[in-house]
Design a protein around this motif. Structure first.
Motif, PDB file in Angstrom:
ATOM      1  N   LEU A 351       0.907  -1.135  -0.024  1.00  0.00           N
ATOM      2  CA  LEU A 351      -0.159   0.046   0.070  1.00  0.00           C
ATOM      3  C   LEU A 351       0.895   1.293  -0.055  1.00  0.00           C
ATOM      4  O   LEU A 351       1.885   1.227   0.725  1.00  0.00           O
ATOM      5  N   ARG A 352       0.424   2.204  -0.732  1.00  0.00           N
ATOM      6  CA  ARG A 352       1.213   3.407  -0.804  1.00  0.00           C
ATOM      7  C   ARG A 352       0.023   4.491  -0.571  1.00  0.00           C
ATOM      8  O   ARG A 352      -0.723   4.687  -1.242  1.00  0.00           O
ATOM      9  N   ILE A 353       0.229   5.284   0.570  1.00  0.00           N
ATOM     10  CA  ILE A 353      -0.759   6.404   1.347  1.00  0.00           C
ATOM     11  C   ILE A 353       0.012   7.590   1.269  1.00  0.00           C
ATOM     12  O   ILE A 353       0.976   7.803   1.631  1.00  0.00           O
ATOM     13  N   HIS A 354      -0.613   8.476   0.652  1.00  0.00           N
ATOM     14  CA  HIS A 354      -0.342   9.976   0.967  1.00  0.00           C
ATOM     15  C   HIS A 354      -1.210  10.519   2.473  1.00  0.00           C
ATOM     16  O   HIS A 354      -2.375  10.217   2.321  1.00  0.00           O
ATOM     17  N   VAL A 355      -0.333  10.864   3.191  1.00  0.00           N
ATOM     18  CA  VAL A 355      -1.115  11.429   4.553  1.00  0.00           C
ATOM     19  C   VAL A 355      -0.673  12.861   4.861  1.00  0.00           C
ATOM     20  O   VAL A 355       0.393  13.310   4.479  1.00  0.00           O
ATOM     21  N   ARG A 356      -1.717  13.598   5.570  1.00  0.00           N
ATOM     22  CA  ARG A 356      -1.031  14.717   6.122  1.00  0.00           C
ATOM     23  C   ARG A 356       0.271  14.501   6.875  1.00  0.00           C
ATOM     24  O   ARG A 356       0.224  13.754   7.886  1.00  0.00           O
ATOM     25  N   ASP A 357       0.874  15.596   6.924  1.00  0.00           N
ATOM     26  CA  ASP A 357       2.076  15.678   7.992  1.00  0.00           C
ATOM     27  C   ASP A 357       1.908  16.074   9.068  1.00  0.00           C
ATOM     28  O   ASP A 357       2.306  17.236   9.527  1.00  0.00           O
ATOM     29  N   LEU A 408      -8.892  -0.792   3.798  1.00  0.00           N
ATOM     30  CA  LEU A 408      -8.949   0.218   2.611  1.00  0.00           C
ATOM     31  C   LEU A 408     -10.109   1.290   2.963  1.00  0.00           C
ATOM     32  O   LEU A 408      -9.847   2.582   2.767  1.00  0.00           O
ATOM     33  N   GLN A 409     -11.416   0.679   3.333  1.00  0.00           N
ATOM     34  CA  GLN A 409     -12.404   1.675   3.797  1.00  0.00           C
ATOM     35  C   GLN A 409     -12.154   2.645   4.919  1.00  0.00           C
ATOM     36  O   GLN A 409     -12.372   3.767   4.846  1.00  0.00           O
ATOM     37  N   GLU A 410     -11.560   1.863   5.896  1.00  0.00           N
ATOM     38  CA  GLU A 410     -11.285   2.702   6.988  1.00  0.00           C
ATOM     39  C   GLU A 410     -10.183   3.952   6.922  1.00  0.00           C
ATOM     40  O   GLU A 410     -10.058   5.140   7.198  1.00  0.00           O
ATOM     41  N   LEU A 411      -9.252   3.339   6.069  1.00  0.00           N
ATOM     42  CA  LEU A 411      -8.124   4.408   5.651  1.00  0.00           C
ATOM     43  C   LEU A 411      -8.737   5.606   4.818  1.00  0.00           C
ATOM     44  O   LEU A 411      -8.392   6.813   5.270  1.00  0.00           O
ATOM     45  N   ASN A 412      -9.486   5.450   3.969  1.00  0.00           N
ATOM     46  CA  ASN A 412     -10.302   6.295   3.182  1.00  0.00           C
ATOM     47  C   ASN A 412     -11.150   7.349   3.823  1.00  0.00           C
ATOM     48  O   ASN A 412     -11.142   8.390   3.788  1.00  0.00           O
ATOM     49  N   ASP A 413     -11.818   6.780   5.108  1.00  0.00           N
ATOM     50  CA  ASP A 413     -12.506   7.742   5.991  1.00  0.00           C
ATOM     51  C   ASP A 413     -11.518   8.456   7.151  1.00  0.00           C
ATOM     52  O   ASP A 413     -12.086   9.315   7.541  1.00  0.00           O
ATOM     53  N   LEU A 414     -10.214   8.160   6.928  1.00  0.00           N
ATOM     54  CA  LEU A 414      -9.490   8.918   7.972  1.00  0.00           C
ATOM     55  C   LEU A 414      -9.238  10.188   7.418  1.00  0.00           C
ATOM     56  O   LEU A 414      -8.799  10.045   6.343  1.00  0.00           O
ATOM     57  N   GLN A 415      -9.395  11.065   8.395  1.00  0.00           N
ATOM     58  CA  GLN A 415      -9.446  12.608   7.943  1.00  0.00           C
ATOM     59  C   GLN A 415      -7.780  12.808   7.645  1.00  0.00           C
ATOM     60  O   GLN A 415      -7.675  13.596   6.564  1.00  0.00           O
ATOM     61  N   ALA A 416      -6.766  12.307   8.139  1.00  0.00           N
ATOM     62  CA  ALA A 416      -5.395  12.341   7.901  1.00  0.00           C
ATOM     63  C   ALA A 416      -5.038  11.744   6.573  1.00  0.00           C
ATOM     64  O   ALA A 416      -3.741  12.197   6.192  1.00  0.00           O
ATOM     65  N   VAL A 417      -5.735  11.001   6.077  1.00  0.00           N
ATOM     66  CA  VAL A 417      -5.405  10.317   4.786  1.00  0.00           C
ATOM     67  C   VAL A 417      -5.706  11.157   3.520  1.00  0.00           C
ATOM     68  O   VAL A 417      -7.174  11.376   3.450  1.00  0.00           O
ATOM     69  N   LYS A 418      -4.819  11.584   2.915  1.00  0.00           N
ATOM     70  CA  LYS A 418      -4.995  12.216   1.700  1.00  0.00           C
ATOM     71  C   LYS A 418      -5.575  11.441   0.534  1.00  0.00           C
ATOM     72  O   LYS A 418      -6.628  11.777  -0.132  1.00  0.00           O
ATOM     73  N   GLU A 419      -4.892  10.311   0.396  1.00  0.00           N
ATOM     74  CA  GLU A 419      -5.112   9.698  -0.869  1.00  0.00           C
ATOM     75  C   GLU A 419      -4.473   8.322  -0.666  1.00  0.00           C
ATOM     76  O   GLU A 419      -3.116   8.187  -0.193  1.00  0.00           O
ATOM     77  N   ILE A 420      -5.167   7.093  -1.028  1.00  0.00           N
ATOM     78  CA  ILE A 420      -4.320   5.822  -1.284  1.00  0.00           C
ATOM     79  C   ILE A 420      -4.185   5.836  -2.705  1.00  0.00           C
ATOM     80  O   ILE A 420      -4.840   5.655  -3.501  1.00  0.00           O
ATOM     81  N   LYS A 421      -2.684   6.097  -2.848  1.00  0.00           N
ATOM     82  CA  LYS A 421      -2.200   6.184  -4.293  1.00  0.00           C
ATOM     83  C   LYS A 421      -2.328   4.905  -4.806  1.00  0.00           C
ATOM     84  O   LYS A 421      -2.645   4.906  -6.097  1.00  0.00           O
ATOM     85  N   SER A 422      -1.946   3.598  -3.997  1.00  0.00           N
ATOM     86  CA  SER A 422      -1.902   2.450  -5.014  1.00  0.00           C
ATOM     87  C   SER A 422      -1.988   1.340  -3.783  1.00  0.00           C
ATOM     88  O   SER A 422      -1.434   1.605  -2.756  1.00  0.00           O
ATOM     89  N   ALA A 423      -2.516  -0.052  -4.556  1.00  0.00           N
ATOM     90  CA  ALA A 423      -2.479  -0.859  -3.563  1.00  0.00           C
ATOM     91  C   ALA A 423      -2.240  -2.212  -4.260  1.00  0.00           C
ATOM     92  O   ALA A 423      -3.177  -2.266  -5.443  1.00  0.00           O
ATOM     93  N   TYR A 424      -1.440  -3.082  -4.200  1.00  0.00           N
ATOM     94  CA  TYR A 424      -1.113  -4.411  -4.862  1.00  0.00           C
ATOM     95  C   TYR A 424      -1.087  -5.563  -4.101  1.00  0.00           C
ATOM     96  O   TYR A 424      -0.618  -5.567  -2.978  1.00  0.00           O
ATOM     97  N   ARG A 425      -1.383  -6.579  -4.682  1.00  0.00           N
ATOM     98  CA  ARG A 425      -1.038  -8.089  -4.091  1.00  0.00           C
ATOM     99  C   ARG A 425       0.442  -8.256  -4.122  1.00  0.00           C
ATOM    100  O   ARG A 425       0.960  -7.537  -5.210  1.00  0.00           O
ATOM    101  N   VAL A 426       0.901  -8.766  -3.298  1.00  0.00           N
ATOM    102  CA  VAL A 426       2.468  -9.275  -3.053  1.00  0.00           C
ATOM    103  C   VAL A 426       2.274 -10.653  -3.178  1.00  0.00           C
ATOM    104  O   VAL A 426       1.900 -11.239  -2.207  1.00  0.00           O
ATOM    105  N   VAL A 427       3.352 -11.170  -4.061  1.00  0.00           N
ATOM    106  CA  VAL A 427       3.683 -12.710  -3.791  1.00  0.00           C
ATOM    107  C   VAL A 427       5.146 -12.995  -3.669  1.00  0.00           C
ATOM    108  O   VAL A 427       5.903 -12.378  -4.480  1.00  0.00           O
TER     109      VAL A 427
END
Lengths: 431, 431
Positions: A351-357, A408-427
């Motif tokens: 997961l790559r997430i942009h958050v407020r600093d 993902l839902q809760e991250l999106n709802d979090l005020q401090a999270v600006k954007e979930i830039k990307s999310a991928y499966r890892v194998v």
């Protein structure tokens, strides 16, 4: 034995390859099947178009019945593509007692089961090795080579266009749009690339692979699909830092009686056998309970590789003809379809997430994961960027899809999270 | 249909795996072949030894005739190894109308042609997929999957022990002796490792592969063999600097009507598909005129992988039994044997030479190559070392084996050359 007569439906790139191989390798074919193999008729749309191979004008027809109803034709090779009309043609051919070899993944993914039933009723062979991963004999390997094993996982790089694009993005640090344009200019991608880049082509092939490998009838709509059009060069760069290679992976997994099949851009650990499959090449990784890891690598498309699979299928048909055993090699699915629920699908995620600093943001985020019982394998905290934004890159340990969606839902709802830039499966290599 | 009865010759690691798979995958086997598959008798040396799998005491015998002459036994699976006595057993079995599945590469490399002839005379199947690259269905792929193509090159990493040793030497910079000792302690190498490390095991497998792939009877003595015991960590390190990975490669090449087969430590360019095959894994790279590059990867040995191949062969035999077509699938070689002369064998070479640190030495050396018309792809001139010795590393463009041998001879005769430290074949991705 009399010569075997072929009717060819279609004379595009692959059809021309079939003509060429039957001509160039006639002595090997003769040796293998004990009689000449000749093309009697070829269905084309345009009788007077110039072709890449030399064809006697008398061979061409624009009337399918000249092939489907010709009693002298033993085998119909279908390389015209298309779904509904083509299906009707093949059913007519089978009902006329003609054996069929097809490279048509769309048709087999949608109507394979029905066509195989008709073939079996009329004692005909219906072979379709070329429909998945062009030049790689993967279907035979699943059916014969691993006949005694229980396949629990298949992962495929089964679309050459997307693998070419991701390879270029990864090796040259370029953007998706730029590489796609280049691929289109070079003929590696279609003018309308949707079916490739959005994963549909790969999904069709995974449907065929999963049906055979798990001996369970899988429908196209059972396959969860995500394409590569959202993959950015940033994602690929971060992946590299973590030791991952980005690939569009068709993933089919069985646990107990239940299976899941999906197609999605995926980070593979660099030491995974699929990670080194470059450019337009295809590969299918198969994990069997007894055999362990195997991988089948080769060209996924192209005139001659695909035609090789087709003519090899033809050799199979003719050998069966000589032995009088056509229509008896198909094995019907052993198990009723049972799909995993989302809470039974496990994966690691990037997961790559942009958050407020701001103070406490990191704790807020990790608490969400903790509440779902999901822990981290790797965390990359990156230097503060412009506009008071921080970037956080996380790799989780295994999480269920249900948990992941919830997170993902809760991250999106979090005020401090600006954007979930990307999310991928890892194998990783070890499953 | 009545149950199929199996007689098992041998109950070592692989034999135990066969017992286990037939037991664990009985439902899949039943579904595929339509009848139960049971083991009726097992030939062992010691009737009372403790076994890794549970076996009813009544199944064991130390008298081969209890299997070979039992009319109820349909298929004999040979996993006892050995050559002369084993060959007699299998000939007896075939003459009794029993089908045979064997994992015995030594036997097939030496007497395969004779055994296949007997099988064909008596209408019996003789399958031997497990004899090459344990868990990888490579023989089927050559015979069926690439049936319509003309194979021009096969390169194999077909010995797990040597690949394990070279991987460790390469990844950890350790010496051959040290890694061999460790491999022996871990059970990856035999107490007497000669057959593996000197390349003989690989040569046997290449004999089988070349015979099938080129449809030409190749004898073991046609294979030029060099092992890995002379490979040093220095060689591997220099190779790395040049972008090469060291592997023990079985090389089979056809040009026109003529072929060459050899086994030797070889530098592969890092982007070659075989270069990333690590540890004890095996892989066979096949180049076909039409299909281009393909590669088959998987475990080369081990109880369950090898047993998977054997039981998959068994499934093939039983399917043929149901169809009444046993003994008809073997294709006899199409071409008479024609081996290349040394002046028709071309390769690039890596040479590492210690020379006196004198004026004009470099010119003397390069003149020798020039006289044979051989030019250089890469030259690495290294800092002067102790005792007034310089080290020169050269990679040539393609040279015939005749030229290469001549060059080596003249270099040895050159007063300024102290020692030719090493010399290896070099293979790049593009052939």
């Amino acid at each position: 034995m009399k010569a075997i007569s072929i009717g060819l439906l279609g004379l595009g790139t692959v059809g021309s390859g079939v003509v060429q191989i039957i001509k160039n390798h006639q002595d090997k074919l003769m040796h293998q099947v004990g009689c000449p193999v000749t093309i009697k008729k070829i269905l084309v749309q345009n009788l007077i178009k110039t072709r890449p191979v030399e064809i006697e004008a008398g061979l061409l027809t624009n009337n399918a019945d000249d092939i489907l109803l010709d009693e002298e034709i033993d085998v119909v090779i279908e390389v015209m593509g298309g779904i509904d009309a083509t299906k009707d043609y093949l059913i007519t051919a089978l009902r006329q007692g003609k054996h069929v070899v097809t490279a048509n993944k769309d048709l087999m993914a949608l109507h394979g089961s029905e066509l195989l039933t008709v073939a079996s009723e009329y004692g005909c062979d219906l072979f379709y090795e070329a429909s998945v991963a062009g030049g790689i004999p993967i279907l035979r390997s699943l059916v014969d080579g691993l006949a005694s094993d229980r396949v629990t996982q298949m992962m495929g790089i089964v679309n050459g266009t997307t693998n070419y694009i991701l390879t270029k993005m990864s090796n040259e640090g370029r953007s998706y749009d730029e590489v796609l344009k280049e691929a289109q200019a070079l003929g590696f991608a279609e003018t309308d690339p949707t079916s490739d880049v959005e994963g549909l082509d790969a999904a069709r092939k995974m449907t065929i692979l999963a049906t055979l490998g798990f001996s369970m009838h899988i429908d196209l709509e059972d396959v969860k699909v995500k394409g590569i059009s959202g993959v950015t060069e940033d994602d690929i760069r971060y992946g590299k830092q973590l030791g991952y290679t980005m690939k569009l992976i068709g993933y089919a997994h069985r646990e107990g009686e239940k299976v899941e099949v999906s197609v999605a851009p995926t980070f593979l650990s660099d030491n995974h056998p699929l990670a080194s499959v470059q450019n337009e090449y295809n590969a299918v990784y198969v994990y069997g309970e007894a055999v362990g890891e195997t991988m089948f690598y080769g060209p996924g498309a192209g005139s001659l590789p695909t035609a090789t699979s087709i003519v090899s299928d033809l050799v199979g048909v003719v050998k069966n003809l000589r032995l009088g055993v056509n229509g008896k090699s198909a094995v019907t699915p052993q198990y009723p379809k049972q799909l995993k629920d989302d809470n039974e699908k496990y994966s690691k995620y990037f997961l790559r997430i942009h958050v407020r600093d701001e103070v406490g943001v990191f704790a807020d985020i990790t608490t969400i994961f903790a509440n779902y019982g999901v822990s981290f394998e790797k965390i990359l905290q990156l230097p503060i960027k412009k506009h008071e934004t921080s970037e956080i890159v996380l790799v989780t340990h295994k999480a269920s899809l249900t948990s992941y969606d919830g997170i993902l839902q809760e991250l999106n709802d979090l005020q401090a999270v600006k954007e979930i830039k990307s999310a991928y499966r890892v194998v990783r290599k070890t499953i």
